[in-house]
Motif scaffolding. Sequence first.
Motif, short mmCIF file in Angstrom:
data_model
loop_
_atom_site.label_atom_id
_atom_site.label_comp_id
_atom_site.label_asym_id
_atom_site.label_seq_id
_atom_site.Cartn_x
_atom_site.Cartn_y
_atom_site.Cartn_z
N ARG A 164 6.63 15.41 19.07
CA ARG A 164 6.71 16.67 20.10
C ARG A 164 7.40 16.09 21.28
O ARG A 164 7.13 15.00 21.95
N VAL A 165 8.36 16.99 21.95
CA VAL A 165 9.20 16.41 23.15
C VAL A 165 9.19 17.51 24.06
O VAL A 165 9.36 18.97 23.81
N ARG A 166 9.00 17.44 25.44
CA ARG A 166 9.06 18.24 26.43
C ARG A 166 10.62 18.32 26.90
O ARG A 166 11.10 17.07 27.29
N VAL A 167 11.32 19.30 26.58
CA VAL A 167 12.71 19.42 27.37
C VAL A 167 12.69 20.12 28.59
O VAL A 167 12.11 21.22 28.77
N THR A 168 13.52 19.57 29.47
CA THR A 168 13.30 20.21 31.02
C THR A 168 14.69 20.37 31.10
O THR A 168 15.67 19.24 31.18
N ARG A 213 13.22 24.77 34.13
CA ARG A 213 12.67 25.30 33.17
C ARG A 213 12.14 24.16 32.11
O ARG A 213 13.13 23.41 31.68
N THR A 214 10.92 24.21 31.29
CA THR A 214 10.73 23.38 30.31
C THR A 214 10.15 24.38 29.29
O THR A 214 9.73 25.24 29.13
N VAL A 215 10.41 23.48 27.99
CA VAL A 215 9.56 23.69 26.87
C VAL A 215 9.30 22.68 26.05
O VAL A 215 9.85 21.67 25.92
N VAL A 216 8.34 22.91 25.20
CA VAL A 216 7.77 21.75 24.27
C VAL A 216 8.39 22.26 22.86
O VAL A 216 8.03 23.28 22.23
N VAL A 217 9.08 21.14 22.15
CA VAL A 217 9.48 21.41 20.88
C VAL A 217 8.96 20.35 19.83
O VAL A 217 8.65 19.24 20.41
N ARG A 218 9.06 20.80 18.77
CA ARG A 218 8.76 19.82 17.51
C ARG A 218 9.94 19.34 16.90
O ARG A 218 10.60 20.24 16.40
N ILE A 219 10.27 18.24 16.77
CA ILE A 219 11.38 17.40 15.76
C ILE A 219 11.12 17.89 14.28
O ILE A 219 10.33 17.31 14.00
N ASN A 220 12.09 18.64 13.86
CA ASN A 220 12.15 19.03 12.27
C ASN A 220 13.43 18.61 11.67
O ASN A 220 13.57 19.14 10.67
N ASP A 221 14.37 18.30 12.56
CA ASP A 221 15.93 18.18 11.92
C ASP A 221 16.56 17.10 12.41
O ASP A 221 16.32 16.59 13.70
N ARG A 222 17.71 16.64 11.89
CA ARG A 222 18.73 15.61 12.58
C ARG A 222 19.68 16.27 13.24
O ARG A 222 20.33 17.35 12.80
N GLY A 223 20.26 15.55 14.20
CA GLY A 223 21.28 16.03 15.14
C GLY A 223 21.13 15.60 16.26
O GLY A 223 20.30 15.06 16.73
N PRO A 224 22.16 16.17 17.35
CA PRO A 224 23.16 16.84 17.20
C PRO A 224 24.09 15.98 16.60
O PRO A 224 24.22 14.56 16.99
N PHE A 225 25.39 16.02 15.82
CA PHE A 225 26.24 15.36 15.59
C PHE A 225 27.67 15.83 16.55
O PHE A 225 27.79 16.38 17.12
N GLY A 226 28.31 14.69 16.72
CA GLY A 226 29.39 14.51 17.64
C GLY A 226 29.39 13.75 18.66
O GLY A 226 28.95 12.64 18.64
N LYS A 227 29.33 14.18 19.99
CA LYS A 227 29.47 13.36 21.36
C LYS A 227 28.05 12.74 21.34
O LYS A 227 27.09 13.47 21.14
N LYS A 228 27.94 11.60 21.80
CA LYS A 228 26.74 10.76 21.83
C LYS A 228 26.11 11.34 23.33
O LYS A 228 24.87 11.16 23.40
N THR A 229 26.76 12.12 24.24
CA THR A 229 26.26 12.43 25.39
C THR A 229 25.16 13.74 25.00
O THR A 229 24.24 14.03 25.66
N ILE A 278 25.43 25.10 26.20
CA ILE A 278 24.85 23.60 26.59
C ILE A 278 24.28 23.24 27.95
O ILE A 278 24.32 24.30 28.76
N ALA A 279 23.36 22.53 27.94
CA ALA A 279 22.79 22.27 29.33
C ALA A 279 22.35 20.81 29.53
O ALA A 279 22.04 20.14 28.60
N LYS A 280 22.40 20.42 30.71
CA LYS A 280 21.75 18.96 31.05
C LYS A 280 20.46 19.21 30.93
O LYS A 280 19.80 20.00 31.41
N VAL A 281 19.68 18.24 30.55
CA VAL A 281 18.18 18.09 30.15
C VAL A 281 17.63 16.58 30.30
O VAL A 281 18.35 15.71 30.15
N THR A 282 16.41 16.76 30.38
CA THR A 282 15.78 15.14 30.20
C THR A 282 14.67 15.40 28.91
O THR A 282 14.28 16.64 29.06
N LEU A 283 14.49 14.71 28.31
CA LEU A 283 13.35 14.61 27.28
C LEU A 283 12.43 13.68 27.69
O LEU A 283 12.59 12.75 28.07
N GLU A 284 10.98 14.24 27.42
CA GLU A 284 9.93 13.46 27.73
C GLU A 284 9.08 13.63 26.32
O GLU A 284 8.81 14.54 25.93
#
Length: 164
Positions: A109-113, A119-135, A155-161
Amino acid sequence: MHSLSPPARLLLAALVLAACTPTPQRPTRPGAAGQRTRGHRARADGARPRPTTPGDAPDPLAPPLPPGTEAGIATWYGGKHHGGPTASGERFDKRGLTAAHRTLPMGTRVRVTRVKNGRTVVVRINDRGPFGKKTRIIDVSEAAARALDMIDDGIAKVTLEILP
Protein backbone atom coordinates in the motif's frame (compact mmCIF):
# COMPACT_ATOMS: atom_id res chain seq x y z
CA MET A 1 71.79 37.81 -32.76
CA HIS A 2 69.41 40.60 -33.67
CA SER A 3 67.79 42.53 -30.84
CA LEU A 4 64.12 43.60 -31.08
CA SER A 5 63.01 47.10 -30.33
CA PRO A 6 60.75 47.62 -27.25
CA PRO A 7 57.56 48.15 -29.36
CA ALA A 8 58.33 45.00 -31.35
CA ARG A 9 58.86 43.03 -28.12
CA LEU A 10 55.48 44.21 -26.81
CA LEU A 11 53.80 43.22 -30.07
CA LEU A 12 55.42 39.79 -30.01
CA ALA A 13 54.42 39.26 -26.34
CA ALA A 14 50.82 40.29 -27.15
CA LEU A 15 50.68 37.83 -30.07
CA VAL A 16 52.02 34.97 -27.96
CA LEU A 17 49.58 35.75 -25.15
CA ALA A 18 46.65 36.00 -27.59
CA ALA A 19 47.55 32.60 -29.07
CA CYS A 20 47.47 30.99 -25.63
CA THR A 21 44.06 32.27 -24.52
CA PRO A 22 40.86 30.58 -25.70
CA THR A 23 38.64 32.65 -27.92
CA PRO A 24 34.89 32.66 -27.32
CA GLN A 25 32.97 31.04 -30.13
CA ARG A 26 30.11 32.90 -31.66
CA PRO A 27 26.81 31.07 -31.97
CA THR A 28 26.23 29.59 -35.39
CA ARG A 29 22.55 28.83 -34.83
CA PRO A 30 19.84 29.95 -32.42
CA GLY A 31 20.18 28.34 -29.02
CA ALA A 32 23.88 27.57 -29.28
CA ALA A 33 24.82 30.31 -26.81
CA GLY A 34 22.38 29.45 -24.03
CA GLN A 35 19.31 31.03 -25.64
CA ARG A 36 16.05 29.14 -25.20
CA THR A 37 14.38 28.02 -28.38
CA ARG A 38 11.12 26.13 -28.76
CA GLY A 39 11.08 24.64 -25.24
CA HIS A 40 14.60 23.20 -25.45
CA ARG A 41 17.48 23.77 -23.09
CA ALA A 42 20.58 24.88 -24.99
CA ARG A 43 23.79 23.02 -24.25
CA ALA A 44 27.16 24.71 -23.91
CA ASP A 45 28.85 22.10 -26.10
CA GLY A 46 26.60 23.06 -29.03
CA ALA A 47 24.95 19.63 -29.24
CA ARG A 48 21.29 19.63 -30.15
CA PRO A 49 19.30 19.60 -26.91
CA ARG A 50 16.48 17.17 -26.29
CA PRO A 51 13.00 18.38 -25.30
CA THR A 52 12.47 18.68 -21.58
CA THR A 53 9.50 17.32 -19.68
CA PRO A 54 8.44 17.86 -16.09
CA GLY A 55 10.50 15.77 -13.75
CA ASP A 56 13.37 15.07 -16.14
CA ALA A 57 15.96 15.87 -13.52
CA PRO A 58 15.74 15.98 -9.75
CA ASP A 59 15.61 19.43 -8.24
CA PRO A 60 19.03 20.02 -6.63
CA LEU A 61 17.48 22.47 -4.16
CA ALA A 62 14.74 20.10 -2.99
CA PRO A 63 15.18 18.77 0.55
CA PRO A 64 16.15 15.08 0.81
CA LEU A 65 13.25 12.64 1.06
CA PRO A 66 12.75 10.62 4.23
CA PRO A 67 13.35 6.85 4.05
CA GLY A 68 10.44 4.95 2.49
CA THR A 69 9.48 7.78 0.17
CA GLU A 70 10.09 8.38 -3.51
CA ALA A 71 9.50 11.38 -5.79
CA GLY A 72 8.91 11.49 -9.53
CA ILE A 73 6.22 11.49 -12.18
CA ALA A 74 2.93 9.58 -12.04
CA THR A 75 0.92 8.56 -15.08
CA TRP A 76 -2.46 6.87 -15.18
CA TYR A 77 -4.11 4.11 -17.17
CA GLY A 78 -7.63 2.86 -17.62
CA GLY A 79 -9.92 2.50 -20.62
CA LYS A 80 -8.52 -0.19 -22.94
CA HIS A 81 -6.73 -1.96 -20.04
CA HIS A 82 -9.97 -2.35 -18.02
CA GLY A 83 -10.64 -6.04 -17.42
CA GLY A 84 -7.22 -7.12 -18.68
CA PRO A 85 -4.71 -9.13 -16.66
CA THR A 86 -2.27 -7.52 -14.24
CA ALA A 87 1.11 -8.84 -13.11
CA SER A 88 -0.48 -9.99 -9.84
CA GLY A 89 -2.91 -12.25 -11.74
CA GLU A 90 -6.04 -10.25 -10.95
CA ARG A 91 -8.12 -8.37 -13.51
CA PHE A 92 -7.45 -4.66 -13.85
CA ASP A 93 -10.34 -2.49 -12.63
CA LYS A 94 -10.05 1.16 -13.65
CA ARG A 95 -12.46 2.02 -10.80
CA GLY A 96 -10.22 0.44 -8.14
CA LEU A 97 -7.55 2.29 -6.20
CA THR A 98 -4.62 0.33 -7.60
CA ALA A 99 -1.29 1.12 -9.25
CA ALA A 100 1.69 -0.29 -11.11
CA HIS A 101 5.25 0.09 -9.78
CA ARG A 102 8.50 -1.34 -11.13
CA THR A 103 9.87 -2.90 -7.96
CA LEU A 104 7.51 -2.73 -4.97
CA PRO A 105 6.05 -6.09 -3.92
CA MET A 106 2.50 -6.88 -5.01
CA GLY A 107 0.00 -5.85 -2.37
CA THR A 108 2.12 -2.96 -1.02
CA ARG A 109 0.00 0.00 0.00
CA VAL A 110 1.34 3.38 -1.06
CA ARG A 111 0.18 6.92 -0.29
CA VAL A 112 0.51 8.99 -3.49
CA THR A 113 0.56 12.79 -3.03
CA ARG A 114 0.31 15.17 -5.97
CA VAL A 115 2.83 17.97 -5.42
CA LYS A 116 0.84 20.63 -7.30
CA ASN A 117 -2.32 20.46 -5.20
CA GLY A 118 -1.50 18.35 -2.13
CA ARG A 119 -4.21 15.77 -2.91
CA THR A 120 -3.48 12.24 -1.71
CA VAL A 121 -4.78 8.77 -2.40
CA VAL A 122 -3.81 5.37 -1.01
CA VAL A 123 -3.34 2.70 -3.70
CA ARG A 124 -2.43 -0.98 -3.69
CA ILE A 125 0.33 -2.20 -6.02
CA ASN A 126 -1.05 -4.96 -8.27
CA ASP A 127 0.86 -4.49 -11.54
CA ARG A 128 4.29 -3.71 -13.01
CA GLY A 129 5.21 -0.47 -14.73
CA PRO A 130 5.44 2.28 -15.74
CA PHE A 131 7.64 1.43 -18.68
CA GLY A 132 9.75 4.01 -20.49
CA LYS A 133 11.27 7.06 -18.80
CA LYS A 134 12.89 6.39 -15.44
CA THR A 135 11.42 9.63 -14.04
CA ARG A 136 7.98 7.98 -14.22
CA ILE A 137 7.73 6.08 -10.98
CA ILE A 138 4.10 4.92 -10.78
CA ASP A 139 1.06 4.29 -12.99
CA VAL A 140 -2.17 4.81 -11.09
CA SER A 141 -5.64 3.59 -12.00
CA GLU A 142 -8.19 5.97 -13.47
CA ALA A 143 -10.00 6.22 -10.12
CA ALA A 144 -6.75 7.14 -8.34
CA ALA A 145 -5.97 9.69 -11.07
CA ARG A 146 -9.37 11.31 -10.49
CA ALA A 147 -8.68 11.51 -6.75
CA LEU A 148 -5.36 13.26 -7.53
CA ASP A 149 -7.04 15.55 -10.11
CA MET A 150 -4.64 14.50 -12.86
CA ILE A 151 -7.01 13.09 -15.50
CA ASP A 152 -6.73 16.07 -17.84
CA ASP A 153 -2.98 16.56 -17.35
CA GLY A 154 -2.16 12.88 -17.88
CA ILE A 155 1.01 13.13 -15.78
CA ALA A 156 1.80 14.74 -12.44
CA LYS A 157 4.71 15.25 -10.07
CA VAL A 158 4.11 13.08 -7.01
CA THR A 159 5.68 11.71 -3.89
CA LEU A 160 5.14 8.12 -2.77
CA GLU A 161 5.09 6.99 0.84
CA ILE A 162 5.17 3.26 1.48
CA LEU A 163 2.63 2.39 4.18
CA PRO A 164 3.05 -0.42 6.73
